[in-house]
Motif scaffolding. Structure first.
Motif, short mmCIF file in Angstrom:
data_model
loop_
_atom_site.label_atom_id
_atom_site.label_comp_id
_atom_site.label_asym_id
_atom_site.label_seq_id
_atom_site.Cartn_x
_atom_site.Cartn_y
_atom_site.Cartn_z
N PHE A 343 -31.91 77.23 35.26
CA PHE A 343 -32.36 76.18 34.35
C PHE A 343 -32.52 74.84 35.07
CE2 PHE A 343 -29.90 79.20 31.73
CZ PHE A 343 -30.89 79.57 30.83
N VAL A 346 -36.38 74.42 37.06
CA VAL A 346 -37.66 74.61 36.37
C VAL A 346 -38.50 73.33 36.46
CG1 VAL A 346 -38.78 75.15 34.19
CG2 VAL A 346 -36.62 76.27 34.80
N VAL A 354 -35.89 73.48 27.90
CA VAL A 354 -35.04 74.11 28.91
C VAL A 354 -33.57 73.82 28.62
CG1 VAL A 354 -34.47 74.22 31.37
CG2 VAL A 354 -36.86 74.03 30.66
N ASP A 357 -32.53 76.11 25.88
CA ASP A 357 -32.37 77.46 26.43
C ASP A 357 -31.05 77.59 27.17
OD1 ASP A 357 -34.74 78.29 25.40
OD2 ASP A 357 -35.85 78.23 27.29
N ARG A 358 -30.73 76.58 27.94
CA ARG A 358 -29.48 76.62 28.71
C ARG A 358 -28.27 76.62 27.77
NH1 ARG A 358 -27.72 73.23 34.04
NH2 ARG A 358 -25.52 73.85 34.05
#
Length: 395
Positions: A343, A346, A354, A357-358
């Motif tokens: 992560f 990116v 992101v 998502d992490r």
């Protein structure tokens, strides 16, 4: 294709003698100024590249690397090319340009992190002006063309300042010329007159397929088809590779656009350590090319011109042995990166999606509930991915 009839730039014969005569005088002038210490430097980097190659292959056989792509036999093409680079030039390798990275100064251990699976790259590209290895066949040609167009638009081409004008080089094999990415890269570079050199190392085998199954014409003519100046060089001749690349880079930096160079060489080993070349080529052919070894060729020249002696060779062997020991010791100590590192690489700066998502991943790893919070804050489709993960799949 009658390979022996295809025009080939050669400045150093397989017997280690400089080519003389009327032809190729412009290229001979380019190497005439190379000093003995520069030639010794080329030889040193070629020898160390091969030692790196041998050690990496052994490490893979011992289970220390997941895979490895050898470069044995292609040292002259890579080192000769890299010696023509200016510090500000940027290179985009495939997964086999170990000699280029040797010259650029990338730490040998860092080069193996990718193959050991402990890092997605292994080094900071901006530190060496060298992108990390690229496994997707031919994609680096598009990356290089795009980067070169950016260099062009940043005003770093054609200024006349040798410390400012910048060129880009991308490396790929003969098999990659059949990929759409390479051809698209050629299109963009040609129509934009981008400052990029397409350096094709034709080692004659796209894994198990010979070049004759890839093309009916010499590969350098691919460049001509896009309106790009192109030539074929003896890829086992470090001096020819240096001179051809130097000319191409000067053209690129001055605003003259791209060049396509086909370095006609031979992959002396396997395509990768998962390959068995004895299944598709003969020992007779391999023996012919062993007699054209690029390292032996340069060594003979240096010996004949009194540029190296026994002391130099002994020091170089000791340096190679030290490199081998360091590689074995440090590679075995490489530890996998944290799971969340993916992560962090990116984007250059924090990105909200992101970050979400992490957060979801960290909660999932900790065994915390994820479906409710993730479904309300993540992009469309994420909730269904959560369900898959909870059912034992992977996201």
């Amino acid at each position: 294709m009658g390979e022996d009839k295809v025009p080939l730039l050669q400045l150093l014969t397989p017997e280690g003698a400089r080519v003389t005569g009327r032809g190729n005088s412009a290229y001979r002038k380019r190497i005439a100024g190379l000093k003995p210490e520069q030639l010794r430097g080329m030889y040193r980097d070629m020898v160390l590249t091969r030692r790196f190659d041998d050690e990496a292959t052994s490490l893979q056989r011992q289970g220390e690397l997941g895979l490895y792509a050898p470069s044995r036999g292609q040292e002259a093409a890579q080192v000769g090319n890299a010696y023509a680079l200016a510090p500000q030039d940027f290179v985009f390798p495939s997964y086999r340009e170990h000699g280029v990275l040797q010259v650029r100064g990338v730490d040998p251990v860092d080069r193996l992190e990718f193959y050991r699976g402990t890092d997605h790259g292994g080094w900071n590209p901006l530190e060496y002006n060298a992108q990390v290895y690229t496994v997707v066949i031919g994609s680096q040609a598009l990356h290089a063309a795009g980067y070169a167009m950016g260099v062009q638009r940043d005003g770093l081409v054609g200024t006349g300042d040798p410390a400012k004008d910048t060129a880009v080089v991308t490396y790929f094999g003969d098999g990659a010329t059949s990929q759409g990415d390479v051809n698209e890269g050629l299109v963009f570079a040609a129509v934009n007159q981008a400052p990029v050199v397409f350096f094709c190392q034709n080692n004659q085998w796209a894994i198990s397929e010979p070049t004759t199954r890839q093309t009916r014409t010499p590969l350098y003519k691919r460049g001509e088809g896009f309106g790009i100046p192109s030539l074929r060089v003896d890829g086992n001749d470090v001096l020819a590779c240096y001179a051809a690349t130097q000319e191409a880079l000067e053209r690129a930096r001055s605003g003259g656009g791209p060049t396509f160079i086909e370095a006609f060489t031979y992959r002396m080993g396997a395509h990768t350590t998962s390959d068995d070349p004895t299944r598709y080529r003969t020992t007779e052919q391999e023996e012919i090319w062993r007699k054209r070894d690029p390292i032996d060729r340069l060594r003979i020249l240096l010996e004949n011109e009194g540029a190296i002696d026994g002391d130099f060779e002994a020091e170089l062997r000791a340096e190679a042995d030290a490199l081998g020991e360091r590689l074995r010791e440090r590679t075995r100590k490489l530890e996998p990166a944290t799971k969340t590192q993916m992560f962090e690489t990116v984007y250059a700066t924090e990105h909200s999606i992101v970050s979400e998502d992490r957060a979801w991943f960290e909660a999932y790893e900790a065994g915390e509930p994820t479906d409710a919070t993730y479904a309300t804050s993540a992009p469309a489709g994420a909730a269904s991915q959560t369900a898959v993960a909870q059912q034992g799949g992977t996201r």
